[in-house]
Design a protein around this motif. Structure first.
Motif, PDB file in Angstrom:
ATOM      1  N   VAL A 158      -0.501  13.867   5.807  1.00  0.00           N
ATOM      2  CA  VAL A 158       0.410  12.721   5.804  1.00  0.00           C
ATOM      3  C   VAL A 158      -0.379  11.423   5.889  1.00  0.00           C
ATOM      4  N   LEU A 159      -1.387  11.383   6.777  1.00  0.00           N
ATOM      5  CA  LEU A 159      -2.193  10.170   6.910  1.00  0.00           C
ATOM      6  C   LEU A 159      -2.943   9.861   5.616  1.00  0.00           C
ATOM      7  N   GLY A 160      -3.529  10.882   4.983  1.00  0.00           N
ATOM      8  CA  GLY A 160      -4.257  10.653   3.739  1.00  0.00           C
ATOM      9  C   GLY A 160      -3.348  10.192   2.611  1.00  0.00           C
ATOM     10  N   PHE A 161      -2.180  10.823   2.461  1.00  0.00           N
ATOM     11  CA  PHE A 161      -1.262  10.433   1.390  1.00  0.00           C
ATOM     12  C   PHE A 161      -0.707   9.034   1.623  1.00  0.00           C
ATOM     13  N   VAL A 162      -0.456   8.681   2.875  1.00  0.00           N
ATOM     14  CA  VAL A 162       0.055   7.338   3.170  1.00  0.00           C
ATOM     15  C   VAL A 162      -0.987   6.279   2.817  1.00  0.00           C
ATOM     16  N   ILE A 163      -2.253   6.543   3.173  1.00  0.00           N
ATOM     17  CA  ILE A 163      -3.304   5.564   2.873  1.00  0.00           C
ATOM     18  C   ILE A 163      -3.464   5.393   1.365  1.00  0.00           C
ATOM     19  N   MET A 164      -3.479   6.506   0.624  1.00  0.00           N
ATOM     20  CA  MET A 164      -3.612   6.403  -0.837  1.00  0.00           C
ATOM     21  C   MET A 164      -2.400   5.713  -1.464  1.00  0.00           C
ATOM     22  N   GLY A 165      -1.211   5.979  -0.939  1.00  0.00           N
ATOM     23  CA  GLY A 165      -0.023   5.294  -1.446  1.00  0.00           C
ATOM     24  C   GLY A 165      -0.047   3.808  -1.171  1.00  0.00           C
ATOM     25  N   LEU A 166      -0.517   3.422   0.012  1.00  0.00           N
ATOM     26  CA  LEU A 166      -0.620   1.997   0.335  1.00  0.00           C
ATOM     27  C   LEU A 166      -1.622   1.287  -0.562  1.00  0.00           C
ATOM     28  N   ILE A 167      -2.723   1.968  -0.883  1.00  0.00           N
ATOM     29  CA  ILE A 167      -3.700   1.358  -1.787  1.00  0.00           C
ATOM     30  C   ILE A 167      -3.085   1.118  -3.163  1.00  0.00           C
ATOM     31  N   GLY A 168      -2.368   2.120  -3.687  1.00  0.00           N
ATOM     32  CA  GLY A 168      -1.716   1.940  -4.979  1.00  0.00           C
ATOM     33  C   GLY A 168      -0.675   0.841  -4.961  1.00  0.00           C
ATOM     34  N   TRP A 169       0.133   0.801  -3.886  1.00  0.00           N
ATOM     35  CA  TRP A 169       1.147  -0.253  -3.781  1.00  0.00           C
ATOM     36  C   TRP A 169       0.498  -1.623  -3.688  1.00  0.00           C
ATOM     37  N   PHE A 170      -0.611  -1.737  -2.958  1.00  0.00           N
ATOM     38  CA  PHE A 170      -1.281  -3.020  -2.795  1.00  0.00           C
ATOM     39  C   PHE A 170      -1.815  -3.527  -4.134  1.00  0.00           C
ATOM     40  N   VAL A 171      -2.362  -2.619  -4.938  1.00  0.00           N
ATOM     41  CA  VAL A 171      -2.882  -3.031  -6.239  1.00  0.00           C
ATOM     42  C   VAL A 171      -1.751  -3.544  -7.128  1.00  0.00           C
TER      43      VAL A 171
END
Length: 457
Positions: A138-151
């Motif tokens: 969950v922590l890994g998927f959330v971090i990767m999702g936040l990076i994509g959303w930020f871009v």
């Protein structure tokens, strides 16, 4: 007159013998009336040798022996290479047909290699396996999702400003060309613009079809992401069982070697992913800071793009750096673009000569020629996804093949007959006075050929 009775007796005996032979022929003729009478030929019991002056005739060799040794070896190797190439081609065709599943699983392997050490540490702290897996995933998927959303957010937020600056940069470039020593006229610039507009208008249908295909690409991308997430969860939770089941598919004779090569290949993949992430973060941070201080717009999205493209060795760094320099050239002019190029080259040189050897070490060392060829082959076969997974695949294969070669060599030495007689006395170690040589333990060979670690889990 004394010789006449003997001569008459011999003549009678010969006539009697000829009569018996005639009777035998008649009997055979009556028994097989269709048979053709063949005159009897007296065959001598011994064939005399040829005379000494007759030429000697050499015996012809076997057809296989008449072929040169090098040609025989080349033929043997050629058909095996053709069979291997046919098998690889068939596997490639199968992967192309199911490339969505293949890339999803490869992506899950890369993410698992990044997250698995965290699961191991949490389990070492006493957390159950399910809880440690769920928390890490969950922590890994959330971090990767936040990076994509930020871009995406940064691009959407700065798109209008970037468009205006690009238009202004194009207008400045137009004025510079008109006043440059290249003698470019306004008519020529207008003709170039008209040609570009005509090209775009001619290809409207292709652009529209590409846009319609983009919807399918988005659907496939979301499906692949879901498959990758699902596979990552199971690999984090049951990676060891998956590896043990995979070993059962290997022939029994090759199973011990594969059991030793698998954990080493997995450690290579883990080291590659973690090292690449660290190097990519350092590149993105320092190049992003350089672009920010040079007042290049969208410095943060460009830094994220540099981070993502760092997973494509050599080629990704060139593409992302060129993109940053182009944005700086269009928006801020040649001087800022030159400074941005200096920043990009300086960071990449430090990365290539200091960071990668120090962080990655010898575990994933691959020759630059192999890197370039593998990235090119992966890109031609499967696009960006193939370029991303090409180098880790080559690194893993390099580690596995190296171990299997050493393992087979050690088995060959172990199976070879040991020295005996004077040779054995010459090579045998001499024990120290007053000491007895200890017999080797049963696990001595395993300690030399097996490292710590238990594979994917």
């Amino acid at each position: 007159m004394s010789k006449t009775p003997g001569w008459l007796g011999g003549l009678g005996a010969r006539l009697t013998h000829m009569g018996e032979r005639l009777e035998e022929r008649r009997a055979r003729a009556h028994a097989d009336p269709d048979a053709v009478a063949v005159p009897e030929v007296d065959v001598p019991d011994h064939v005399p040798p040829p005379p000494d002056y007759a030429p000697a005739v050499a015996a012809k060799p076997e057809p296989a022996a008449a072929v040169p040794w090098g040609l025989r070896v080349a033929a043997e190797a050629s058909w095996r290479i053709l069979v291997l190439a046919a098998v690889i081609w068939m596997l490639g065709q199968i992967i192309v047909q199911v490339q969505l599943v293949a890339f999803a699983f490869m992506g899950s392997l890369l993410v698992t290699a990044l997250l698995q050490p965290t699961v191991s540490r949490l389990r070492g702290l006493g957390l159950p396996r399910g809880l440690a897996t769920a928390f890490t995933a969950v922590l890994g998927f959330v971090i990767m999702g936040l990076i994509g959303w930020f871009v995406v957010w940064q691009i959407m937020d700065n798109a209008q400003e970037l468009t205006e600056k690009v238009q202004k940069g194009i207008e400045d470039l137009r004025h510079w060309l008109l006043n440059s020593p290249f003698h470019v006229t306004d008519k020529q610039i207008n003709e170039i613009s008209k040609n570009l507009s005509d090209a775009i208008g001619t290809n409207v249908q292709e652009i529209t079809s590409a846009g319609l295909q983009g919807v399918t690409v988005v659907v496939e991308l979301l499906t692949g992401m879901l498959l990758a997430m699902f596979s990552t969860l199971f690999l984090l939770y049951d990676g060891k069982k998956v590896w043990q089941w995979t070993l059962k598919l290997v022939p029994a004779q090759a199973r011990p070697g594969m059991a030793g090569a698998g954990p080493r290949a997995w450690r290579t993949l883990t080291a590659y992913v973690r090292g690449t992430v660290i190097v990519a973060m350092i590149d993105a941070i320092f190049i992003g800071l350089g672009l920010f201080f040079l007042d290049v717009p969208m410095a943060v999205p460009l830094a994220v793009v540099i981070f993502l493209f760092a997973f494509i060795p050599l080629v990704g760094a060139v593409i992302s750096g060129a993109l940053a320099c182009v944005v700086a050239l269009v928006v801020q002019g040649p001087f800022v673009a030159l400074m941005a190029l200096i920043v990009v080259l300086a960071v990449q040189q430090i990365e290539g000569h200091v960071l990668q050897p120090f962080i990655l070490g010898r575990a994933v060392r691959v020759h630059p020629l192999a890197v370039v060829l593998s990235v090119a082959a992966g890109g031609l076969m499967a696009g960006i996804g193939g370029a991303v997974v090409a180098v880790p695949l080559v690194a893993v294969l390099n580690t596995a093949v190296g171990y299997l070669r050493a393992y087979s060599k050690e088995n060959a030495l172990r199976a070879a007959p040991g020295p005996h007689g004077a040779t054995a006395h010459a090579v045998a170690p001499t024990p120290a006075p007053g000491s007895e040589p200890a017999p080797p333990g049963p696990g001595a060979t395993e300690d030399r050929t097996q490292d710590k670690g238990d594979g994917i889990a």
